[in-house]
Scaffold this motif. Structure first.
Motif, short mmCIF file in Angstrom:
data_model
loop_
_atom_site.label_atom_id
_atom_site.label_comp_id
_atom_site.label_asym_id
_atom_site.label_seq_id
_atom_site.Cartn_x
_atom_site.Cartn_y
_atom_site.Cartn_z
N PHE A 13 38.82 42.57 33.10
CA PHE A 13 39.37 41.24 33.23
C PHE A 13 39.27 40.77 34.68
O PHE A 13 39.11 41.57 35.61
CB PHE A 13 40.83 41.23 32.77
N GLN A 14 39.36 39.45 34.85
CA GLN A 14 39.32 38.84 36.16
C GLN A 14 40.31 37.68 36.20
O GLN A 14 40.81 37.24 35.16
CB GLN A 14 37.91 38.31 36.45
N CYS A 15 40.58 37.18 37.40
CA CYS A 15 41.42 35.99 37.51
C CYS A 15 40.70 34.81 36.88
O CYS A 15 39.48 34.65 37.01
CB CYS A 15 41.71 35.68 38.97
N LYS A 16 41.45 33.96 36.18
CA LYS A 16 40.85 32.77 35.61
C LYS A 16 40.39 31.83 36.71
O LYS A 16 40.89 31.86 37.84
CB LYS A 16 41.86 32.05 34.70
N ASP A 17 39.42 31.00 36.39
CA ASP A 17 38.87 30.06 37.37
C ASP A 17 39.98 29.25 38.02
O ASP A 17 40.87 28.72 37.35
CB ASP A 17 37.88 29.10 36.70
N GLY A 18 39.92 29.18 39.34
CA GLY A 18 40.88 28.39 40.08
C GLY A 18 42.16 29.11 40.43
O GLY A 18 43.03 28.53 41.07
N THR A 19 42.32 30.33 40.00
CA THR A 19 43.52 31.10 40.35
C THR A 19 43.08 32.42 40.97
O THR A 19 43.09 33.46 40.33
CB THR A 19 44.40 31.36 39.12
N GLY A 20 42.68 32.39 42.21
CA GLY A 20 42.07 33.55 42.84
C GLY A 20 43.03 34.57 43.41
O GLY A 20 42.61 35.61 43.91
N ASN A 21 44.35 34.29 43.37
CA ASN A 21 45.32 35.23 43.91
C ASN A 21 45.58 36.32 42.87
O ASN A 21 46.31 36.11 41.91
CB ASN A 21 46.61 34.49 44.27
N SER A 22 44.97 37.48 43.06
CA SER A 22 45.02 38.53 42.05
C SER A 22 46.42 39.09 41.83
O SER A 22 46.66 39.79 40.85
CB SER A 22 44.06 39.67 42.42
N SER A 23 47.35 38.81 42.72
CA SER A 23 48.71 39.33 42.55
C SER A 23 49.52 38.52 41.56
O SER A 23 50.54 38.99 41.06
CB SER A 23 49.43 39.38 43.90
#
Length: 393
Positions: free
Chosen positions: A97-107
């Protein structure tokens, strides 16, 4: 006292076992290293640690013991809903999984599957092809991993895993096999292994383990306490059932006497008389096998958010997607077993999950085997323990 040489192997696999009543699967408990002290940083293989008041002197501050031997290494590997047999090999999907587009703060970000990423054993662990049955557990509140996926959608990677249709997947043996493997397969990957001892070797069948009197007596019609512990967490849920001693310990027998849960469940740290936290368990009774049997959701999340909305310390959302919220507030993964943790991919090592189950009032007195079956969701695996008890009037 005998001992065996063990090696630590890096792996990712769920492991758990009953702690009360003591299971037959703890047959190696009198051998080193399990009869000795638990390392301060708890390793994975070959340990099945759990808290016990009896360990207060030998392990002060944690009360963790190894006297469950390798009980948490008895399971069935490569099992899926609708299949006739387990293959002993298929661990289950490992998505990314990865952060959804536009939400780059992985925390804090919401997550989505990585497009085009290779999914080992995936995308949905097609163990037996067209025979596999659709999930009956679709409610996100009853699921434990990837709970944001629509039921049956392409990204519902765990759609065919055992928990998604509780009790419907086959097992290799109803008391587990040593290392989760078919007889003759030998050790496998992802923790599907067993340290051979004078008592058991990889591939041995748990139903063939010797009768191990525990002295536990339950009255017909009474409500009794049972407990189990996690070593590594793959979500899903579990049930307890009985089979008369002397009958073949298989699913046909155990499914005749499923036990119902009663009242609140509890998390318990430090063993009997330790710290407890009662909570309302999530139960599943629809779409279960046998029909109407009662199953409890594993209350320990592998991916969760803290009280501030950030991903918890040690949360595994980049492998398992959205999870669910824990029943306590903690500081995340605890590799030493020194805190009151209730979350984690690993452990919590000093915590038990305690339930109360109803013994049928019309059950004939005699000797029985208590079977515990944990159907995982994040993997195609089923953990099993078998304990000897007596029912009296």
């Amino acid at each position: 006292m005998s001992s065996v040489v063990v090696a630590t192997v890096a792996a990712v696999l769920g492991h758990g076992a009953v702690t009360y009543p003591p299971p037959r699967n703890a047959i190696d408990s009198n051998q080193l290293p399990w009869s000795g002290s638990i390392p301060q940083r708890v390793p994975f293989e070959p340990w099945c640690p759990y808290p016990s008041a009896d360990a207060a002197a030998s392990d002060p501050g944690r009360n963790i013991t190894g006297k469950n031997g390798q009980a948490c290494f008895w399971f069935s590997n490569g099992c899926a809903n609708g299949c006739d047999t387990c293959d002993g090999n298929t661990r289950g999907p490992i998505p990314h999984f990865q952060c959804k587009d536009g939400t780059g703060n992985s925390s804090v970000c919401d997550v989505e599957p990585v497009p085009g990423a290779k999914i080992e054993f995936g995308p949905k662990a097609n163990v037996c092809g067209a025979k596999q049955l659709n999930a009956t557990v679709c409610d996100p509140k009853q699921r434990t991993v990837n709970t944001g996926a629509e039921c049956g959608a392409a990204d519902d990677f765990f759609f065919y895993s055992p928990w998604r249709r509780p009790g419907s997947s086959p097992v290799i043996d109803s008391c587990g096999t040593a290392g989760g493997r078919l007889p003759g397969q030998g050790d496998g990957g992802f923790g599907a292994s067993y340290v051979n001892t004078t008592h058991a070797k990889v591939g041995d069948l748990g139903s063939q383990l010797p009768h191990m009197p525990t002295g536990v007596e339950w009255k017909a019609g009474s409500v009794v306490e049972v407990a189990w512990a996690l070593q590594a967490n793959h979500g899903g849920g579990y049930s307890y059932r009985l089979c008369p001693l002397g009958e073949e310990l298989n699913e046909e027998c155990f499914k005749k006497i499923p036990l119902n849960f009663v009242g609140q469940s509890a998390l318990r740290w430090g063993g009997v008389d330790g710290t407890t936290l009662n909570f309302d368990a999530v139960y599943v009774t629809e779409g279960t096998s046998p029909e109407g049997s009662m199953w409890a959701k594993n209350p320990v999340p592998r991916a969760w958010r803290d009280q501030h909305g950030a991903w918890g310390s040690g949360s595994n959302q980049m492998q398992t997607g959205e999870g669910f919220q824990p029943v306590c507030v903690d500081h995340g993964i605890d590799p030493y077993g020194t805190t009151r943790s209730c979350t984690s991919e690993w452990g919590p090592y000093n915590m038990e999950i305690v339930d109360k189950v109803q013994i049928p009032a019309d059950l004939k007195p005699g000797s029985y085997v208590l079977g515990w079956r944990w159907d995982c969701e994040e993997s195609n695996q089923i953990w099993q323990s078998c304990s000897d008890i007596s029912v009296v009037v």
